[in-house]
Design a protein around this motif. Structure first.
Motif, PDB file in Angstrom:
ATOM      1  N   GLY B  66     -12.183 -57.830  19.063  1.00 34.88           N
ATOM      2  CA  GLY B  66     -11.356 -56.775  18.489  1.00 34.88           C
ATOM      3  C   GLY B  66     -10.580 -57.224  17.279  1.00 34.88           C
ATOM      4  O   GLY B  66     -10.441 -58.417  16.998  1.00 34.88           O
ATOM      5  N   SER B  67     -10.083 -56.245  16.555  1.00 39.16           N
ATOM      6  CA  SER B  67      -9.186 -56.471  15.424  1.00 39.16           C
ATOM      7  C   SER B  67      -8.555 -55.136  15.079  1.00 39.16           C
ATOM      8  O   SER B  67      -9.055 -54.077  15.491  1.00 39.16           O
ATOM      9  CB  SER B  67      -9.914 -57.060  14.219  1.00 39.16           C
ATOM     10  N   GLY B  68      -7.459 -55.197  14.341  1.00 39.70           N
ATOM     11  CA  GLY B  68      -6.792 -53.956  13.974  1.00 39.70           C
ATOM     12  C   GLY B  68      -5.889 -53.466  15.078  1.00 39.70           C
ATOM     13  O   GLY B  68      -4.776 -53.979  15.245  1.00 39.70           O
ATOM     14  N   THR B  69      -6.339 -52.498  15.841  1.00 37.82           N
ATOM     15  CA  THR B  69      -5.492 -51.939  16.888  1.00 37.82           C
ATOM     16  C   THR B  69      -6.098 -52.000  18.282  1.00 37.82           C
ATOM     17  O   THR B  69      -5.408 -51.674  19.255  1.00 37.82           O
ATOM     18  CB  THR B  69      -5.151 -50.460  16.582  1.00 37.82           C
ATOM     19  N   GLU B  70      -7.330 -52.390  18.414  1.00 38.96           N
ATOM     20  CA  GLU B  70      -7.953 -52.396  19.735  1.00 38.96           C
ATOM     21  C   GLU B  70      -8.596 -53.743  20.025  1.00 38.96           C
ATOM     22  O   GLU B  70      -9.402 -54.256  19.252  1.00 38.96           O
ATOM     23  CB  GLU B  70      -8.994 -51.283  19.858  1.00 38.96           C
ATOM     24  N   PHE B  71      -8.242 -54.271  21.194  1.00 37.97           N
ATOM     25  CA  PHE B  71      -8.644 -55.624  21.568  1.00 37.97           C
ATOM     26  C   PHE B  71      -9.094 -55.637  23.020  1.00 37.97           C
ATOM     27  O   PHE B  71      -8.595 -54.863  23.839  1.00 37.97           O
ATOM     28  CB  PHE B  71      -7.472 -56.600  21.397  1.00 37.97           C
ATOM     29  N   THR B  72     -10.010 -56.553  23.315  1.00 36.48           N
ATOM     30  CA  THR B  72     -10.566 -56.635  24.654  1.00 36.48           C
ATOM     31  C   THR B  72     -10.655 -58.079  25.109  1.00 36.48           C
ATOM     32  O   THR B  72     -11.064 -58.955  24.341  1.00 36.48           O
ATOM     33  CB  THR B  72     -11.970 -56.016  24.675  1.00 36.48           C
ATOM     34  N   LEU B  73     -10.268 -58.290  26.363  1.00 33.07           N
ATOM     35  CA  LEU B  73     -10.526 -59.557  27.050  1.00 33.07           C
ATOM     36  C   LEU B  73     -11.594 -59.281  28.095  1.00 33.07           C
ATOM     37  O   LEU B  73     -11.442 -58.365  28.913  1.00 33.07           O
ATOM     38  CB  LEU B  73      -9.268 -60.102  27.724  1.00 33.07           C
ATOM     39  N   THR B  74     -12.646 -60.037  28.064  1.00 33.63           N
ATOM     40  CA  THR B  74     -13.725 -59.896  29.037  1.00 33.63           C
ATOM     41  C   THR B  74     -13.840 -61.169  29.852  1.00 33.63           C
ATOM     42  O   THR B  74     -13.822 -62.277  29.288  1.00 33.63           O
ATOM     43  CB  THR B  74     -15.062 -59.599  28.326  1.00 33.63           C
ATOM     44  N   ILE B  75     -13.905 -60.991  31.150  1.00 33.17           N
ATOM     45  CA  ILE B  75     -14.179 -62.114  32.048  1.00 33.17           C
ATOM     46  C   ILE B  75     -15.555 -61.863  32.641  1.00 33.17           C
ATOM     47  O   ILE B  75     -15.744 -60.898  33.402  1.00 33.17           O
ATOM     48  CB  ILE B  75     -13.137 -62.233  33.167  1.00 33.17           C
ATOM     49  N   GLY B  76     -16.508 -62.680  32.244  1.00 37.91           N
ATOM     50  CA  GLY B  76     -17.854 -62.539  32.777  1.00 37.91           C
ATOM     51  C   GLY B  76     -18.010 -63.405  33.995  1.00 37.91           C
ATOM     52  O   GLY B  76     -17.460 -64.498  34.080  1.00 37.91           O
ATOM     53  N   SER B  77     -18.739 -62.930  35.001  1.00 35.57           N
ATOM     54  CA  SER B  77     -18.954 -63.677  36.232  1.00 35.57           C
ATOM     55  C   SER B  77     -17.634 -64.157  36.835  1.00 35.57           C
ATOM     56  O   SER B  77     -17.347 -65.364  36.899  1.00 35.57           O
ATOM     57  CB  SER B  77     -19.893 -64.864  35.995  1.00 35.57           C
ATOM     58  N   LEU B  78     -16.837 -63.206  37.271  1.00 34.45           N
ATOM     59  CA  LEU B  78     -15.509 -63.460  37.817  1.00 34.45           C
ATOM     60  C   LEU B  78     -15.558 -64.501  38.936  1.00 34.45           C
ATOM     61  O   LEU B  78     -16.454 -64.463  39.794  1.00 34.45           O
ATOM     62  CB  LEU B  78     -14.944 -62.141  38.352  1.00 34.45           C
ATOM     63  N   GLN B  79     -14.601 -65.416  38.894  1.00 31.69           N
ATOM     64  CA  GLN B  79     -14.500 -66.484  39.892  1.00 31.69           C
ATOM     65  C   GLN B  79     -13.207 -66.352  40.694  1.00 31.69           C
ATOM     66  O   GLN B  79     -12.235 -65.775  40.201  1.00 31.69           O
ATOM     67  CB  GLN B  79     -14.567 -67.841  39.211  1.00 31.69           C
TER      68      GLN B  79
END
Lengths: 118, 106
Positions: B66-79
């Motif tokens: 993301g940049s500007g006003t929208e951002f994302t955190l992704t956790i793949g294969s949650l532990q």
């Protein structure tokens, strides 16, 4: 080892004062902008103050403006937070931090608890 | 002051799932955003700086975009060890933390 170690927390009566200290080691403290961040019990993180380098221009969140004062002593690698006119809502864990959002160099102290209660 | 709106406030997912946390800024903050993980009784730990730079030692299942006003955190294969509260933090103008997202493992 790089670290920040806070001290000075404790129980304070409403209207009272407290001075927190944060001792830095293992890095060149004087080069960095430093912050105080607090966290009330069970709540989220709240920025409360920042101090720039070399000259120490400082800023405060509205919630503490006029009551808290941030300062630094670069000769002693120490950050301070003078807290006056304390209120129950100031009860929190107080962290000093060098934040790494821009440069990745991120460091927090262990936190010191301040409880404002009669 | 810049406001950060983080969602969801909590989520529950299974080991191996992919989860996504979003932060929206009230104005353009370019890429001055970080993601933190906080476990009980501990100081926050920086996972992602500058919106998408993974910090040294952080598992590669964490990613930011993301940049500007929208951002994302992704956790793949949650532990199981990912159970924590996650916060975004904007550093464009003073600081603002998001409200936090509590991630629980089913």
């Amino acid at each position: 080892e790089m670290q920040l170690v806070e001290s000075g927390g404790g129980l304070v009566h409403p209207g009272g004062s407290r001075r927190l200290s944060c001792a830095a080691s293992g890095f060149t403290f004087s080069r960095y902008v430093m912050y105080w961040v607090r966290q009330a019990p069970g709540k989220g993180l709240e920025w409360i103050s920042v101090i720039r380098t070399a000259g120490g221009e400082s800023f405060y969140a509205d919630s503490v403006k006029g009551r808290f004062t941030i300062s630094r002593d670069d000769s002693k690698d120490t950050l301070f937070l003078q807290m006056n006119s304390l209120r129950a809502e100031d009860t929190a864990v107080y962290y000093c931090a060098k934040l790494g959002v821009r440069d990745g160099f991120d460091m927090w102290g262990q936190g010191t608890m301040v409880t404002v209660s009669s | 002051a810049i406001q950060m709106t983080q969602s969801p406030s909590s989520l529950s997912a299974s080991v191996g799932d992919t989860v996504t946390i979003t932060c929206r800024a009230s104005q353009d903050i370019r890429s001055f955003l970080g993601w933190y993980q906080q476990k009980p009784g501990k100081a926050p730990k920086l996972l992602i700086s500058s919106a998408s730079t993974l910090q040294t030692g952080v598992p590669s299942r964490f990613s930011g975009s993301g940049s500007g006003t929208e951002f994302t955190l992704t956790i793949g294969s949650l532990q199981p060890e990912d159970s924590a509260i996650y916060y975004c933090l904007q550093d464009f103008s003073f600081l603002t933390f998001g409200q936090g997202t509590k991630v629980e493992i089913k």
